[in-house]
Design a protein around this motif. Structure first.
Motif, PDB file in Angstrom:
ATOM      1  N   GLU A 165       0.837  -1.202   0.000  1.00  0.00           N
ATOM      2  CA  GLU A 165       0.000   0.000   0.000  1.00  0.00           C
ATOM      3  C   GLU A 165       0.876   1.258   0.000  1.00  0.00           C
ATOM      4  O   GLU A 165       0.554   2.246  -0.671  1.00  0.00           O
ATOM      5  N   GLN A 166       1.973   1.205   0.737  1.00  0.00           N
ATOM      6  CA  GLN A 166       2.899   2.338   0.732  1.00  0.00           C
ATOM      7  C   GLN A 166       3.481   2.536  -0.674  1.00  0.00           C
ATOM      8  O   GLN A 166       3.601   3.666  -1.152  1.00  0.00           O
ATOM      9  N   ALA A 167       3.832   1.442  -1.334  1.00  0.00           N
ATOM     10  CA  ALA A 167       4.342   1.546  -2.704  1.00  0.00           C
ATOM     11  C   ALA A 167       3.275   2.108  -3.635  1.00  0.00           C
ATOM     12  O   ALA A 167       3.581   2.909  -4.527  1.00  0.00           O
ATOM     13  N   ALA A 168       2.020   1.717  -3.425  1.00  0.00           N
ATOM     14  CA  ALA A 168       0.926   2.263  -4.233  1.00  0.00           C
ATOM     15  C   ALA A 168       0.801   3.764  -4.006  1.00  0.00           C
ATOM     16  O   ALA A 168       0.616   4.527  -4.963  1.00  0.00           O
ATOM     17  N   ASP A 169       0.910   4.190  -2.749  1.00  0.00           N
ATOM     18  CA  ASP A 169       0.849   5.625  -2.446  1.00  0.00           C
ATOM     19  C   ASP A 169       1.991   6.382  -3.118  1.00  0.00           C
ATOM     20  O   ASP A 169       1.787   7.473  -3.666  1.00  0.00           O
ATOM     21  N   LEU A 170       3.185   5.795  -3.077  1.00  0.00           N
ATOM     22  CA  LEU A 170       4.332   6.435  -3.735  1.00  0.00           C
ATOM     23  C   LEU A 170       4.122   6.515  -5.243  1.00  0.00           C
ATOM     24  O   LEU A 170       4.437   7.524  -5.871  1.00  0.00           O
ATOM     25  N   ALA A 171       3.572   5.464  -5.823  1.00  0.00           N
ATOM     26  CA  ALA A 171       3.303   5.460  -7.266  1.00  0.00           C
ATOM     27  C   ALA A 171       2.252   6.518  -7.613  1.00  0.00           C
ATOM     28  O   ALA A 171       2.371   7.203  -8.627  1.00  0.00           O
ATOM     29  N   ARG A 172       1.225   6.645  -6.750  1.00  0.00           N
ATOM     30  CA  ARG A 172       0.212   7.677  -6.978  1.00  0.00           C
ATOM     31  C   ARG A 172       0.842   9.074  -6.922  1.00  0.00           C
ATOM     32  O   ARG A 172       0.535   9.931  -7.753  1.00  0.00           O
ATOM     33  N   ALA A 173       1.689   9.283  -5.939  1.00  0.00           N
ATOM     34  CA  ALA A 173       2.336  10.593  -5.784  1.00  0.00           C
ATOM     35  C   ALA A 173       3.235  10.898  -6.968  1.00  0.00           C
ATOM     36  O   ALA A 173       3.225  12.006  -7.498  1.00  0.00           O
ATOM     37  N   GLU A 174       3.964   9.893  -7.416  1.00  0.00           N
ATOM     38  CA  GLU A 174       4.837  10.087  -8.578  1.00  0.00           C
ATOM     39  C   GLU A 174       4.011  10.332  -9.827  1.00  0.00           C
ATOM     40  O   GLU A 174       4.346  11.188 -10.640  1.00  0.00           O
ATOM     41  N   HIS A 175       2.931   9.592  -9.972  1.00  0.00           N
ATOM     42  CA  HIS A 175       2.060   9.746 -11.133  1.00  0.00           C
ATOM     43  C   HIS A 175       1.411  11.135 -11.109  1.00  0.00           C
ATOM     44  O   HIS A 175       1.272  11.772 -12.155  1.00  0.00           O
ATOM     45  N   GLY A 176       1.068  11.611  -9.937  1.00  0.00           N
ATOM     46  CA  GLY A 176       0.466  12.937  -9.792  1.00  0.00           C
ATOM     47  C   GLY A 176       1.435  14.043 -10.145  1.00  0.00           C
ATOM     48  O   GLY A 176       1.058  15.079 -10.665  1.00  0.00           O
ATOM     49  N   CYS A 177       2.734  13.806  -9.884  1.00  0.00           N
ATOM     50  CA  CYS A 177       3.747  14.811 -10.187  1.00  0.00           C
ATOM     51  C   CYS A 177       4.004  14.921 -11.691  1.00  0.00           C
ATOM     52  O   CYS A 177       4.447  15.954 -12.160  1.00  0.00           O
ATOM     53  N   GLU A 178       3.715  13.848 -12.430  1.00  0.00           N
ATOM     54  CA  GLU A 178       3.982  13.860 -13.863  1.00  0.00           C
ATOM     55  C   GLU A 178       2.897  14.603 -14.639  1.00  0.00           C
ATOM     56  O   GLU A 178       3.075  14.936 -15.788  1.00  0.00           O
ATOM     57  N   ARG A 179       1.780  14.806 -14.031  1.00  0.00           N
ATOM     58  CA  ARG A 179       0.662  15.442 -14.758  1.00  0.00           C
ATOM     59  C   ARG A 179       0.898  16.884 -14.988  1.00  0.00           C
ATOM     60  O   ARG A 179       1.472  17.669 -14.516  1.00  0.00           O
TER      61      ARG A 179
END
Length: 100
Positions: free
Chosen positions: A86-100
């Motif tokens: 779940e922590q990795a999912a949160d990190l992936a979401r945060a990284e994905h959000g930064c790319e937008r």
């Protein structure tokens, strides 16, 4: 097969199964728009498995105390793994959000 530990054969089978599932996961990640959803789904699967182990542990608590304790420990380990996914999912979401 006399003289061999049948548990080792089961472990070999599960190791092969895990390897096959890792390949499937890699393919799914390549075809996925984002890793966060797959990581969150993995966390959910681990949480479900931990729940099953916890229930089994409670079922054997009186009759087979050592077995019950082993199941409880395994459930705890799965919860820790689920939290890491779940922590990795949160990190992936945060990284994905930064790319937008």
């Amino acid at each position: 097969m006399s003289g061999t530990d049948p548990g080792l054969h089961v472990l070999d089978l599960y190791a092969r199964l895990a390897a096959n599932r890792a390949v499937d996961a890699r393919i799914a990640l390549r075809h996925s728009q984002s890793a966060d959803e797959l990581l969150a789904q993995s966390a959910q699967a681990l949480e479900d498995a931990a729940g099953t182990l916890t229930l089994a542990s409670e079922m054997y608590a009186e009759d087979r105390e050592k077995f019950s304790e082993l199941l409880s420990q395994q459930a705890t380990a799965m919860v820790v793994l689920a939290a890491q996914f779940e922590q990795a999912a949160d990190l992936a979401r945060a990284e994905h959000g930064c790319e937008r």
